[in-house]
Design a protein around this motif. Structure first.
Motif, PDB file in Angstrom:
ATOM      1  N   UNK A  35      88.939  55.832  47.314  1.00  0.00           N
ATOM      2  CA  UNK A  35      89.472  54.730  46.523  1.00  0.00           C
ATOM      3  C   UNK A  35      89.817  55.245  45.124  1.00  0.00           C
ATOM      4  N   UNK A  36      90.896  54.721  44.562  1.00  0.00           N
ATOM      5  CA  UNK A  36      91.255  55.104  43.198  1.00  0.00           C
ATOM      6  C   UNK A  36      90.157  54.662  42.232  1.00  0.00           C
ATOM      7  N   UNK A  37      89.709  55.538  41.345  1.00  0.00           N
ATOM      8  CA  UNK A  37      88.690  55.124  40.375  1.00  0.00           C
ATOM      9  C   UNK A  37      89.269  54.170  39.335  1.00  0.00           C
ATOM     10  N   UNK A  81      83.078  62.425  42.960  1.00  0.00           N
ATOM     11  CA  UNK A  81      83.893  61.668  43.900  1.00  0.00           C
ATOM     12  C   UNK A  81      83.105  61.333  45.159  1.00  0.00           C
ATOM     13  N   UNK A  82      83.593  60.343  45.886  1.00  0.00           N
ATOM     14  CA  UNK A  82      83.061  60.004  47.204  1.00  0.00           C
ATOM     15  C   UNK A  82      84.260  59.925  48.155  1.00  0.00           C
ATOM     16  N   UNK A  83      84.361  60.906  49.044  1.00  0.00           N
ATOM     17  CA  UNK A  83      85.446  60.965  50.022  1.00  0.00           C
ATOM     18  C   UNK A  83      84.898  60.589  51.391  1.00  0.00           C
ATOM     19  N   UNK A  84      85.742  60.100  52.249  1.00  0.00           N
ATOM     20  CA  UNK A  84      85.296  59.753  53.596  1.00  0.00           C
ATOM     21  C   UNK A  84      86.394  60.064  54.601  1.00  0.00           C
ATOM     22  N   UNK A  85      85.974  60.242  55.841  1.00  0.00           N
ATOM     23  CA  UNK A  85      86.907  60.527  56.924  1.00  0.00           C
ATOM     24  C   UNK A  85      86.433  59.813  58.177  1.00  0.00           C
ATOM     25  N   UNK A  86      87.354  59.233  58.902  1.00  0.00           N
ATOM     26  CA  UNK A  86      87.029  58.505  60.120  1.00  0.00           C
ATOM     27  C   UNK A  86      87.151  59.418  61.332  1.00  0.00           C
TER      28      UNK A  86
END
Length: 283
Positions: free
Chosen positions: A56-58, A85-90
């Motif tokens: 998500x954009x900060x 940052x917090x990145x995620x992948x499905x």
């Protein structure tokens, strides 16, 4: 010495101007403009790093570099940046099941020159989701029985070859592994072929699968890993990997599926794997 001193003074003035400009943007809450200039954001959009990840954009102040003990006072030694940052992948095919609904920083924590960040996610669970009735009808005679996947016309287009000497490159072979604990009964490997930008395996492979159950039409995955070997006895090097969700296949027996899957190496796009696959019932 005088010349070098003038260069250092010029660099310091430029850095001071950049620091002041960014601080002014932070004061005016121009977070979107700061994010557009963010290096990680640019590299992810160009698919140079962390392919397949999202964030998500900060909508808050940069989290680094702050002065210890302060709420949000930046250290002029470094330009303020989004370093946390917090990145995620499905999982493949499940991208719509996860969404990031909040991303914030904890500015009241003052024990570091970073501000910690936290996030809230919405994740849709599917414990009772049923597969399409047409697929159930097609495979209903096979529930509880083992089937196989036949693979043919396997080819690989690599974006980047390993950084090896000419001698090592001439002796390096590629091999593809197919496995997956939830679905694959017995792991298989292709034959070894010389490494190049474009590789073809002129062979058919049979991948034994476990007994298919209805839930696996939605949840089953085959893991595909490409490895390189300098010799048959040497340790392998990862070239890339990808996943094949069973839900991508036409589950009618003897019908070939033409597949093109992206190959990733440490989050970076490293080529495309193409092949045909069909399911076969085991008698």
């Amino acid at each position: 010495a005088e010349y070098m001193g003038s260069i250092a003074d010029g660099i310091e003035r430029k850095e001071n101007e950049q620091f002041n400009d960014v601080c002014e943007m932070i004061k005016n809450k121009q977070f979107e403009s700061l994010y557009k200039a963010d290096q990680l954001n640019r590299e992810m959009k160009a698919e140079n790093v962390l392919c397949g990840f999202s964030e998500m954009k900060p909508n808050f102040e940069p989290t680094f570099k702050v002065i210890h003990g302060s709420i949000l006072q930046y250290n002029p030694q470094r330009t303020p940046s989004y370093c946390d940052r917090i990145l995620y992948q499905s999982a493949p095919g499940k991208e719509k099941n996860i969404s990031q609904i909040e991303f914030m920083s904890a500015n009241l924590i003052t024990t570091s020159d970073h501000k910690p960040v936290f996030s809230t996610f919405s994740i849709a669970l599917e414990p009772t989701r049923k597969p399409k009735s047409s697929l159930v009808n097609v495979l209903s005679p096979t529930w509880g029985r083992h089937i196989s996947a036949q693979i043919q016309q396997l080819s690989l287009n690599l974006s980047c070859l390993p950084n090896l000497s000419k001698v090592a490159m001439a002796n390096t072979k590629l091999q593809i592994h197919f496995h997956g604990k939830s679905l694959v009964k017995e792991k298989i490997r292709t034959k070894m072929v010389p490494i190049s930008q474009n590789v073809n395996w002129n062979e058919q492979s049979i991948l034994p699968l476990k007994a298919i159950q209805p839930i696996q039409l939605n949840e089953g995955y085959i893991v595909i890993v490409v490895r390189s070997y300098l010799s048959k006895t040497s340790r392998s090097t990862l070239v890339g990997q990808t996943f094949l969700p069973l839900g991508m296949l036409s589950l009618h027996f003897n019908h070939y599926n033409t597949l093109d899957l992206p190959l990733y190496l440490h989050g970076t796009f490293n080529g495309k794997l193409s092949f045909q696959m069909r399911l076969l019932p085991q008698t």
